[in-house]
Scaffold this motif. Structure first.
Motif, PDB file in Angstrom:
ATOM      1  N   ALA A 141       0.834  -1.202   0.000  1.00 10.49           N
ATOM      2  CA  ALA A 141       0.000   0.000   0.000  1.00 10.49           C
ATOM      3  C   ALA A 141       0.867   1.250   0.000  1.00 10.49           C
ATOM      4  CB  ALA A 141      -0.923  -0.008   1.215  1.00 10.49           C
ATOM      5  N   ALA A 142       2.037   1.168   0.620  1.00  9.15           N
ATOM      6  CA  ALA A 142       2.961   2.307   0.630  1.00  9.15           C
ATOM      7  C   ALA A 142       3.399   2.664  -0.779  1.00  9.15           C
ATOM      8  CB  ALA A 142       4.178   1.986   1.502  1.00  9.15           C
ATOM      9  N   MET A 146       2.529   6.201  -2.586  1.00 10.89           N
ATOM     10  CA  MET A 146       3.599   7.051  -3.104  1.00 10.89           C
ATOM     11  C   MET A 146       3.360   7.397  -4.566  1.00 10.89           C
ATOM     12  SD  MET A 146       7.655   6.514  -2.488  1.00 10.89           S
ATOM     13  CE  MET A 146       7.365   6.614  -0.717  1.00 10.89           C
ATOM     14  N   ARG A 147       2.908   6.415  -5.315  1.00 12.73           N
ATOM     15  CA  ARG A 147       2.620   6.652  -6.731  1.00 12.73           C
ATOM     16  C   ARG A 147       1.508   7.677  -6.902  1.00 12.73           C
ATOM     17  NH1 ARG A 147      -0.562   2.394 -10.352  1.00 12.73           N
ATOM     18  NH2 ARG A 147      -2.221   3.894  -9.927  1.00 12.73           N
ATOM     19  N   ILE A 148       0.437   7.515  -6.121  1.00 13.38           N
ATOM     20  CA  ILE A 148      -0.707   8.419  -6.223  1.00 13.38           C
ATOM     21  C   ILE A 148      -0.328   9.837  -5.806  1.00 13.38           C
ATOM     22  CG2 ILE A 148      -2.959   8.937  -5.171  1.00 13.38           C
ATOM     23  CD1 ILE A 148      -3.130   6.801  -7.307  1.00 13.38           C
ATOM     24  N   MET A 177       5.215   5.274   7.963  1.00 11.67           N
ATOM     25  CA  MET A 177       5.550   4.687   6.672  1.00 11.67           C
ATOM     26  C   MET A 177       7.059   4.530   6.569  1.00 11.67           C
ATOM     27  SD  MET A 177       3.028   6.398   3.832  1.00 11.67           S
ATOM     28  CE  MET A 177       3.896   5.553   2.505  1.00 11.67           C
ATOM     29  N   PRO A 178       7.514   3.612   5.755  1.00  5.07           N
ATOM     30  CA  PRO A 178       8.962   3.434   5.610  1.00  5.07           C
ATOM     31  C   PRO A 178       9.602   4.626   4.915  1.00  5.07           C
ATOM     32  CG  PRO A 178       7.794   2.088   4.020  1.00  5.07           C
ATOM     33  CD  PRO A 178       6.758   2.658   4.935  1.00  5.07           C
ATOM     34  N   ALA A 230      -3.816   4.650   5.669  1.00  2.00           N
ATOM     35  CA  ALA A 230      -4.531   5.863   6.079  1.00  2.00           C
ATOM     36  C   ALA A 230      -4.511   6.915   4.975  1.00  2.00           C
ATOM     37  CB  ALA A 230      -3.906   6.432   7.355  1.00  2.00           C
ATOM     38  N   LEU A 231      -3.486   6.869   4.115  1.00  2.00           N
ATOM     39  CA  LEU A 231      -3.395   7.827   3.007  1.00  2.00           C
ATOM     40  C   LEU A 231      -4.260   7.422   1.821  1.00  2.00           C
ATOM     41  CD1 LEU A 231       0.428   8.657   2.866  1.00  2.00           C
ATOM     42  CD2 LEU A 231      -1.399   9.981   3.925  1.00  2.00           C
ATOM     43  N   VAL A 232      -4.613   6.155   1.740  1.00  7.59           N
ATOM     44  CA  VAL A 232      -5.433   5.656   0.618  1.00  7.59           C
ATOM     45  C   VAL A 232      -6.607   4.873   1.197  1.00  7.59           C
ATOM     46  CG1 VAL A 232      -3.693   5.677  -1.215  1.00  7.59           C
ATOM     47  CG2 VAL A 232      -3.727   3.776   0.413  1.00  7.59           C
TER      48      VAL A 232
END
Length: 457
Positions: A141-142, A146-148, A177-178, A230-232
């Motif tokens: 998901a990370a 990041m892509r979005i 997040m990493p 949480a970001l997506v």
């Protein structure tokens, strides 16, 4: 009441085919008909591997469309492959949908397209033909978040308009997040200088089409990536996916691996595999072989077909014997679940990462390209279930040389680290709860299946 039929479309690479095939088996088990769309070359590879193993694909209907490249052209060149399929496959997919839905049999018509988010260009094609659409994220998901967030990263001065970093150093998209070095953004580690702009433009086009998906599921776990998810919030983790049916391997699995593992002591074997695309030179393979031998431990090493010359491969096999075993491909999920396996020396592909999480196996990380550096950051810095192989400059693309002493020392360090092993076992338990009754992934998967099956008519 007719069961719905879905088209499943992966990005044309092994690491994308496998989890989408696992999802397909799950759909079939719940009464959904699946037509799996590979490129013609990958279609032939999978059927060839299945014929060797005398297996079937468990009810998955396999079809193929061309990727636009000719016979013998290099499909490991992701820039070239992406440029070609981006021009050819939309039209070919449209012809496939038209052909399937024009046969007059209502129960055979396609009602859904489930496409890899790296193939989101397919959503407008599906919508044009009245299909409902869902996305599947085969990475973390990370990685998807990041892509979005690329437009925001450009406006914040992290990236320029070409996707290149404008500053050097660690970057973290959000807390929990990493963090990765800005030189390790996946789109800048996916191809050569000519191919990088092609990959980046594909990502931007896919971003623009992603909103056409009614829902997106990913092969991850809510409790494993809370910061990224949480970001997506519209992405629902349903992992770790697995299946006891064939998952579309491009090469036949060596059937002797389980018996060989059965003959080894518990928690003794070093398992080594670098996925379907990582490529290392002959000198590096020799150093790796010698490093494994220096550990005085049994090892199972996957050297996939075509990754080195046959003569050199035979030399590696002879050098590894009698303690080590070199195979061309293996049933990795079964290997990682075996009690004899002590650790996994890996390229940090997301499938391998999730399979290790599911089985509580500590990881020794040797990333090669794309999202593997981000995955390494999760493993070593966030979850702390593995260690990094220290890479000299250029080693990430097979040009630097990691010496045999480094290989031996890092394996021994990992296997002495009881705390890392304990954390890996804790993640195994977390994964088991997620896919068990009442678990987060089980709930999300049930909701997704209900959405798809709700199209029954």
């Amino acid at each position: 009441m007719a069961a719905p039929r879905v088209l499943v479309l992966p990005y044309p690479a092994q690491g994308h085919v496998i989890p989408m095939m696992e999802l397909s088996h799950c759909l079939i088990e719940h009464g959904v008909k699946v037509t799996f769309v590979n490129t013609e070359v990958n279609h032939r590879l999978i059927l060839g591997a299945l014929a060797t193993g005398d297996k079937e694909l468990g009810g998955v209907d396999m079809v193929s469309i061309p990727d636009g490249l000719g016979t013998g052209e290099d499909r490991k060149d992701l820039g070239r492959l992406t440029d070609s399929f981006s021009k050819v496959m939309p039209g070919e997919l449209e012809k496939l949908i038209t052909s399937i839905n024009a046969d007059g049999r209502e129960r055979e018509k396609v009602s859904w397209l489930i496409a890899d988010v790296n193939m989101a260009w397919a959503f407008p094609v599906a919508k044009k033909h009245g299909l409902r659409t869902a996305g599947f994220c085969p990475s973390s998901a990370a990685m998807f978040a990041m892509r979005i967030r690329i437009p925001e990263m450009i406006s914040d001065g992290v990236l320029d308009e070409r996707g290149w970093p404008k500053r050097r150093g660690a970057f973290q998209l959000a807390p929990a997040m990493p963090a990765i070095d800005t030189s390790e953004f996946s789109w800048n580690r996916a191809a050569d200088a000519k191919g990088k702009p092609i990959i980046f433009q594909l990502i931007l086009r896919n971003n623009a089409a992603t909103h056409l998906a009614e829902t997106i599921v990913c092969n991850s776990i809510q409790e494993l990536e809370p910061g990224a998810l949480a970001l997506v919030p519209d992405v629902f983790p349903v992992g770790p996916l697995s299946s006891d049916k064939p998952v579309g391997c491009f090469w036949a699995e060596d059937a002797s691996c389980p018996a060989w593992l059965d003959a080894q002591p518990a928690s003794s074997v070093v398992y080594v595999a670098f996925g379907s695309l990582a490529a290392y030179g002959a000198a590096q393979l020799v150093e790796l072989a010698e490093g494994l031998l220096l550990t005085s431990r049994p090892f199972l090493w996957v050297v996939r077909p075509g990754s080195t010359g046959e003569q050199h491969l035979e030399q590696l096999r002879r050098r590894a014997a009698p303690r080590g075993r070199v195979v061309s491909w293996c049933p990795q999920q079964n290997v990682l679940a075996h009690h004899a396996v002590a650790c996994f020396l890996t390229h940090c592909g997301w499938n391998s990462t999730m399979e290790a999480v599911r089985n509580g196996v500590p990881l020794l990380c040797w990333p090669y390209f794309t999202d593997q550096f981000l995955n390494q950051s999760y493993i070593c810095d966030v979850w702390r279930t593995g260690l990094k192989v220290p890479l000299p400059p250029g080693a990430a693309h097979g040009t630097g040389l990691v010496g045999r002493d480094v290989v031996r020392d890092k394996i021994e360090e990992l296997l002495r680290d009881s705390e890392t092993k304990a954390r890996a076992l804790a993640l195994r338990d977390l994964a088991s709860r997620a896919v068990g009754d009442g678990g987060s992934s089980r709930r999300n998967l049930r909701q997704f299946l209900g959405l798809v099956r709700g199209s029954e008519s």
